[in-house]
Each structure stands twice: as C-alpha cells, then as structure tokens.
Design a protein around this motif. Sequence first.
Motif, PDB file in Angstrom:
ATOM      1  N   ASP A 279       0.843  -1.204   0.000  1.00  0.00           N
ATOM      2  CA  ASP A 279       0.000   0.000   0.000  1.00  0.00           C
ATOM      3  C   ASP A 279       0.878   1.254   0.000  1.00  0.00           C
ATOM      4  O   ASP A 279       2.054   1.215   0.378  1.00  0.00           O
ATOM      5  CB  ASP A 279      -0.886   0.043   1.251  1.00  0.00           C
ATOM      6  CG  ASP A 279      -2.000  -0.999   1.241  1.00  0.00           C
ATOM      7  OD1 ASP A 279      -2.183  -1.679   0.205  1.00  0.00           O
ATOM      8  OD2 ASP A 279      -2.687  -1.128   2.281  1.00  0.00           O
ATOM      9  N   GLU A 280       0.270   2.344  -0.377  1.00  0.00           N
ATOM     10  CA  GLU A 280       0.942   3.629  -0.267  1.00  0.00           C
ATOM     11  C   GLU A 280       0.291   4.442   0.848  1.00  0.00           C
ATOM     12  O   GLU A 280      -0.886   4.281   1.163  1.00  0.00           O
ATOM     13  CB  GLU A 280       0.881   4.372  -1.603  1.00  0.00           C
ATOM     14  CG  GLU A 280       1.720   3.617  -2.644  1.00  0.00           C
ATOM     15  CD  GLU A 280       1.650   4.202  -4.038  1.00  0.00           C
ATOM     16  OE1 GLU A 280       2.695   4.227  -4.697  1.00  0.00           O
ATOM     17  OE2 GLU A 280       0.549   4.626  -4.456  1.00  0.00           O
TER      18      GLU A 280
ATOM     19  N   TRP B 138      -0.739   8.064   2.577  1.00  0.00           N
ATOM     20  CA  TRP B 138      -1.178   9.392   2.163  1.00  0.00           C
ATOM     21  C   TRP B 138      -1.561  10.234   3.375  1.00  0.00           C
ATOM     22  O   TRP B 138      -1.897   9.705   4.433  1.00  0.00           O
ATOM     23  CB  TRP B 138      -2.416   9.273   1.260  1.00  0.00           C
ATOM     24  CG  TRP B 138      -2.196   8.536  -0.028  1.00  0.00           C
ATOM     25  CD1 TRP B 138      -2.080   7.190  -0.196  1.00  0.00           C
ATOM     26  CD2 TRP B 138      -2.077   9.113  -1.339  1.00  0.00           C
ATOM     27  NE1 TRP B 138      -1.910   6.874  -1.531  1.00  0.00           N
ATOM     28  CE2 TRP B 138      -1.898   8.044  -2.254  1.00  0.00           C
ATOM     29  CE3 TRP B 138      -2.103  10.414  -1.838  1.00  0.00           C
ATOM     30  CZ2 TRP B 138      -1.761   8.243  -3.626  1.00  0.00           C
ATOM     31  CZ3 TRP B 138      -1.973  10.627  -3.206  1.00  0.00           C
ATOM     32  CH2 TRP B 138      -1.796   9.548  -4.088  1.00  0.00           C
TER      33      TRP B 138
ATOM     34  N   ASP C 183       8.632  14.443   1.745  1.00  0.00           N
ATOM     35  CA  ASP C 183       7.368  14.480   1.002  1.00  0.00           C
ATOM     36  C   ASP C 183       6.181  14.918   1.857  1.00  0.00           C
ATOM     37  O   ASP C 183       5.090  15.143   1.329  1.00  0.00           O
ATOM     38  CB  ASP C 183       7.055  13.097   0.407  1.00  0.00           C
ATOM     39  CG  ASP C 183       8.028  12.726  -0.717  1.00  0.00           C
ATOM     40  OD1 ASP C 183       8.796  13.619  -1.142  1.00  0.00           O
ATOM     41  OD2 ASP C 183       8.011  11.556  -1.147  1.00  0.00           O
TER      42      ASP C 183
ATOM     43  N   THR D   6      -3.908   4.771   4.133  1.00  0.00           N
ATOM     44  CA  THR D   6      -3.212   3.947   3.151  1.00  0.00           C
ATOM     45  C   THR D   6      -4.197   3.505   2.078  1.00  0.00           C
ATOM     46  O   THR D   6      -5.383   3.276   2.341  1.00  0.00           O
ATOM     47  CB  THR D   6      -2.575   2.702   3.805  1.00  0.00           C
ATOM     48  OG1 THR D   6      -3.585   1.957   4.474  1.00  0.00           O
ATOM     49  CG2 THR D   6      -1.505   3.094   4.809  1.00  0.00           C
TER      50      THR D   6
ATOM     51  N   GLN E 176      -1.734   0.251  -3.943  1.00  0.00           N
ATOM     52  CA  GLN E 176      -0.970   0.881  -5.028  1.00  0.00           C
ATOM     53  C   GLN E 176      -1.836   1.135  -6.261  1.00  0.00           C
ATOM     54  O   GLN E 176      -2.717   0.339  -6.579  1.00  0.00           O
ATOM     55  CB  GLN E 176       0.180  -0.048  -5.447  1.00  0.00           C
ATOM     56  CG  GLN E 176       1.535   0.474  -5.044  1.00  0.00           C
ATOM     57  CD  GLN E 176       2.613  -0.461  -5.503  1.00  0.00           C
ATOM     58  OE1 GLN E 176       2.389  -1.668  -5.653  1.00  0.00           O
ATOM     59  NE2 GLN E 176       3.799   0.065  -5.729  1.00  0.00           N
ATOM     60  N   ARG E 177      -1.562   2.233  -6.924  1.00  0.00           N
ATOM     61  CA  ARG E 177      -2.230   2.638  -8.169  1.00  0.00           C
ATOM     62  C   ARG E 177      -3.617   3.219  -7.926  1.00  0.00           C
ATOM     63  O   ARG E 177      -4.227   3.741  -8.847  1.00  0.00           O
ATOM     64  CB  ARG E 177      -2.290   1.495  -9.201  1.00  0.00           C
ATOM     65  CG  ARG E 177      -0.922   1.244  -9.847  1.00  0.00           C
ATOM     66  CD  ARG E 177      -0.994   0.172 -10.920  1.00  0.00           C
ATOM     67  NE  ARG E 177      -1.354  -1.122 -10.398  1.00  0.00           N
ATOM     68  CZ  ARG E 177      -0.466  -2.000  -9.916  1.00  0.00           C
ATOM     69  NH1 ARG E 177       0.813  -1.728  -9.921  1.00  0.00           N
ATOM     70  NH2 ARG E 177      -0.876  -3.155  -9.465  1.00  0.00           N
TER      71      ARG E 177
ATOM     72  N   THR F  57      -5.807   6.232  -6.529  1.00  0.00           N
ATOM     73  CA  THR F  57      -5.591   7.612  -6.096  1.00  0.00           C
ATOM     74  C   THR F  57      -6.800   8.046  -5.283  1.00  0.00           C
ATOM     75  O   THR F  57      -7.936   7.648  -5.579  1.00  0.00           O
ATOM     76  CB  THR F  57      -5.393   8.573  -7.290  1.00  0.00           C
ATOM     77  OG1 THR F  57      -6.482   8.398  -8.186  1.00  0.00           O
ATOM     78  CG2 THR F  57      -4.086   8.292  -7.997  1.00  0.00           C
TER      79      THR F  57
ATOM     80  N   ARG G 202       1.010  11.929  -1.218  1.00  0.00           N
ATOM     81  CA  ARG G 202       1.598  10.612  -0.964  1.00  0.00           C
ATOM     82  C   ARG G 202       2.898  10.809  -0.195  1.00  0.00           C
ATOM     83  O   ARG G 202       3.787  11.541  -0.665  1.00  0.00           O
ATOM     84  CB  ARG G 202       1.844   9.881  -2.286  1.00  0.00           C
ATOM     85  CG  ARG G 202       2.123   8.411  -2.092  1.00  0.00           C
ATOM     86  CD  ARG G 202       2.079   7.679  -3.417  1.00  0.00           C
ATOM     87  NE  ARG G 202       2.996   8.320  -4.361  1.00  0.00           N
ATOM     88  CZ  ARG G 202       2.983   8.115  -5.674  1.00  0.00           C
ATOM     89  NH1 ARG G 202       2.100   7.300  -6.214  1.00  0.00           N
ATOM     90  NH2 ARG G 202       3.844   8.725  -6.456  1.00  0.00           N
TER      91      ARG G 202
ATOM     92  N   THR H  78       5.359   4.501   1.966  1.00  0.00           N
ATOM     93  CA  THR H  78       4.942   3.186   1.485  1.00  0.00           C
ATOM     94  C   THR H  78       4.847   2.214   2.665  1.00  0.00           C
ATOM     95  O   THR H  78       5.501   2.401   3.693  1.00  0.00           O
ATOM     96  CB  THR H  78       5.943   2.617   0.465  1.00  0.00           C
ATOM     97  OG1 THR H  78       7.241   2.638   1.054  1.00  0.00           O
ATOM     98  CG2 THR H  78       5.967   3.441  -0.808  1.00  0.00           C
TER      99      THR H  78
ATOM    100  N   ARG I 235       5.569  -1.499   3.986  1.00  0.00           N
ATOM    101  CA  ARG I 235       6.449  -2.637   3.714  1.00  0.00           C
ATOM    102  C   ARG I 235       6.068  -3.817   4.599  1.00  0.00           C
ATOM    103  O   ARG I 235       5.418  -3.631   5.619  1.00  0.00           O
ATOM    104  CB  ARG I 235       7.907  -2.251   4.018  1.00  0.00           C
ATOM    105  CG  ARG I 235       8.395  -1.080   3.201  1.00  0.00           C
ATOM    106  CD  ARG I 235       9.863  -0.857   3.479  1.00  0.00           C
ATOM    107  NE  ARG I 235      10.397   0.202   2.630  1.00  0.00           N
ATOM    108  CZ  ARG I 235      11.681   0.432   2.464  1.00  0.00           C
ATOM    109  NH1 ARG I 235      12.584  -0.313   3.099  1.00  0.00           N
ATOM    110  NH2 ARG I 235      12.095   1.404   1.688  1.00  0.00           N
TER     111      ARG I 235
END
Lengths: 291, 291
Positions: B145-146, B148, B222, B247, B250-251, B253, B260, B263, B265
């Motif tokens: 996941d990313e 945010w 960031d 979170t 991925q991909r 928005t 963002r 990440t 892990r």
Amino acid sequence: MNEFALIEALRGLATHPAARGLADDCAVLELGAEALVLTHDTMVEGVHWLAGQDMADVAWKLVAVNLSDLAAKGAEPLGVLLGHMLGDGDARFVDGLREVFHAFGVPLLGGDTVAGGAPRAIGLTAIGRATHRPVPARSGARAGDEVWITGPVGAAMMGFEALRDGTGGNSTAYRRPRPLLAEGRALAPFVSAIMDVSDGVLLDASRMAAASGVTIDIAGADVPLAAPEDRRADALRWGDDYQLLFTLPQRLTPPLAAHRIGTVRPHGGAPLLIDGVPPPDGDRLGYAHGA
Amino acid sequence: MNEFALIEALRGLATHPAARGLADDCAVLELGAEALVLTHDTMVEGVHWLAGQDMADVAWKLVAVNLSDLAAKGAEPLGVLLGHMLGDGDARFVDGLREVFHAFGVPLLGGDTVAGGAPRAIGLTAIGRATHRPVPARSGARAGDEVWITGPVGAAMMGFEALRDGTGGNSTAYRRPRPLLAEGRALAPFVSAIMDVSDGVLLDASRMAAASGVTIDIAGADVPLAAPEDRRADALRWGDDYQLLFTLPQRLTPPLAAHRIGTVRPHGGAPLLIDGVPPPDGDRLGYAHGA
C-alpha cells in the motif's frame, strides 16, 4: 457563572430532541429501528467518594450509577467508555471495573486516560438500547397517578456513615450499589414516569414533579426504610440507594414488588408535598450538586 | 501502576469486539442495520490547553478532536455528551460550544457538571453513525500500500508557539482545529487503513504500522509542511493538526486532494522507517501521553 447558570446555558445548547436533560438524565437518540440511551456521569474525589477509599469500589460505583440511569429508561446496556484520570489505586480501579463489568455483563468499549492532579475526576459514558418504545421519562407523571418506589432507602446512608466512621458496620450499599436493570425493563411498558433515586427520594420526586408539571405528594411514613426509624427524615434526603421511583395510573399495580409512597396531584404552588404540606423553606430535600 | 500498565490492564477488560482500541481510537458497535462509532477524549488544563487560555477555544478543541476521531471512521456525528468540571471561564466555554456545534452541525445530547479543582479536566463523548461498512480502522494497512495524508502538518505547532510566546502570530490552527468529516466520509470506501494525526505524523504512522503488523516507511521530505522548512523535523513530531493519515492499495488515487508520503512494507524490525532508516533510539516521534 455558577453551576445553575451553566446548566441553564448548556440546556440552551441542547436543543436536539434527543437531549431530554442535562446533569442527571439520559439522552434518547432514535437510530433506524432502535433507540439509543446515553448517559454520562463524572465522579470527583472528595465529592463523590471519600479520599482514600478503595478505588475498586469507586470503579464499581462509577459504572453502577451510569447503569442505573439506563435502568430508569428500561434500557439494556451495550457498553461503556471511560475517561480516566491517572492516580493512586489504579490497579484496584481495574479490579473494580472487572468485577462490575462481570456482574452486569457490560463491556468496556473504549475511552481515554489522562495525567491529572487532585482532586481526581473520572467520567463514564454508558450506552444502552431501549427495550420499550416510547422510552419512559421522568416527565410523564399525570394528576391522579400513584407514586411507587422499588425498595427501601437509607442503606447507602448507613453504609456511608459506617465507612466514614470506621465502625466496621456494613457499607456495601454505599460502596457497591446495584443498578436495577431487570426492574427497569419490567417497569418500562407500564410507568407514566420513572427515574432513579440518586440524590434522595424527596429531591428526586420534586424533580419528577417539576419535569411533569404536576405536584407530587409523598406520604413520608410509607417510604420503606433500610435505616433506623429515627433516621427516617435523613434517609428520605439521602441519595445513592438507586431505587427506581415511578408513577402508575391509579388501579394499576406494578409487575414486581414495590411500595406505594404517594400520589400525583394537579400542579399546585409547590412541586413537592410531604404528607400534604410543602416542605419548609431551607429544606434542601436531598443532595443538590454544587450546593 | 504507570499509564502504560493501566492501558494494558484496561485493554485486557476491553474484550468486546466493539472495543478496537483504548486511549486514542473509536469503538464500533453494530446495532441493527447501523454501526455506531463512539469515542471519548478528556482534556486537562496545563496538559491539553495552556493555563489562562480562552475557554471558548478549549470548548471548540474538545469537540473538534472528538469529531476528528469520528472523521477517521467515515462517521457522521449524531451528538456529544459533556462531562464538565466547573471553573473560570465557563461563560466563554459555553460560547465556544455554541460555535463548534453550529460549525459542524452537532447537537449536545447531555452530560454532567461537577465541582472540581485544579487542574481541571473536561471530558467529551462523541457518537456517530458509520456511513460505510466495514468501518475502516488503523489496522488495515498491507505491504505494498501507499501512505497518504490529507494536508500539511505544522500549522498547529506554529500556532501554539505564537500563542505561548504572545507574538501576535496566527494561532487559529492550534486553537480551532477543524475535523475533516467530509474528507473522512469520502475516503472511507477506499482506504485500507485510516486514522487522524493527533500526536504527530511519525508517531501516528508508527501506531498504524504496529496495529497493522507492517512497517511504514515515511519519505520525510514528502510530508507537506505548514511551517518553515527549518522546522520540518519538529513539525513531523507535533500533533494537533488533525489531518487524516491513510493507506491505499498501489495505483489507487484518493478521491480528494492528498499527498503521498510513504509506502507500506512487510513487517521488519521497526514499525517505522524515515527515508528507509529506523529512527534513532530516544526519538519520541511525537507527543506521547504520559511521557
């Protein structure tokens, strides 16, 4: 701004129909097919418990008094949230919580802990679901109704005095009150008005009368006592027994053992009469917060 | 018993499935077709507000921080209950309540007022209904996941310093935080994990990682700032901005403007990495209650 002015100001903000009362009543919130009953009480060291008292008893009482508010709505508890100020005796406090949650089958849902000082304040919010609709309130007493109580008053007073004076007498009623949850559920479909007696039967009857726009006449000698007869006047002005005070239309009898202690009259000059006579000026009738 | 031991003991009691967390999270209670979201926060003078601060701001913040907890669940507020300890500035406190209730359309449902001492403690319980099921939690972040955030951090820190130092600088962000209720509702259907940033983005990201059983790697540069660049390290460790940290797979928005910042892990040695590196021992990462 004194407490009474503050409560009035807060009542001015509490315009939602769910906000039936502040300071000593529950909110009732309709949600889908359910009605939620919500109450919050805060206890302060030296005010609501004796400095040095076993914190397990404080935890029990904090939960029990909130559950008693739910009982007076005929509500089934869903859980509680705790606002805990850290201090001495926290391990005992947790013990007491464990015991009271087990005794009444209530889960701890969440809460907050904060560092604090003295006197400590510990708050609790209890959430329940109504078992009967409409949810009964203290405001429904009507002229002609009869006034009932579920059991005797005075046990908590005697227990408090035993604890305070170290007599070794039984203080359980003061330390470990039992919310009358089953009784409240049994009564909810029948009562015209109901509340728990937290501040004294006379004071709380007076509040019920004021909320209902009637006068309540209590027959002082008919109130069942769990104290010596020569303490009757005190016991009628002492809270913490958490009996349920309720009104029923004439000729109805309650679905459980209870004692008839008065009648509801049309609104007269005073909200409360004792044996037909208004209490004298200066009779505080019970435990008034902030007084 | 220190605070951590107490919280552990309370967690041991909070075995109901609704009790997802104590101290900084919400309870989620299924009731019929609805899910209730419940939270309680207590604020203490000298800890959560500056002695002498305008009590209207204290009232605003007390309500706003609880609503922020609801926001992080995508919940719509139903109302609040107040546990108020009487003291100076009560008239201003009522003014602040009126303003915050109006700003966010939230009713006061009830509560309790008590006499107290110093430091004062004021508690609030907020109740909401979930707008999306399942109700999102901080524990859902998955490797890949990313991470945010809805907006910049540091504004509250700058505002606190302006207020404390009497510089005349803008302190609104510290005094009058805004719960991101609409943002939370918009995000709830998409996020794998979400929480509000109350104690600092690094500390709260670390908590999210621990709750999810993963490691979160924050790209320090960031994180959007509302403070001078030379205060970046502090701003990442300062709470009170009440941004939403979340979170997404991925991909995906987010359906609103967001940044963002890292990440997710697989679980490594440390719950948190900053630019790929564990923070040094002794880095408290943010505001830890009771520390």
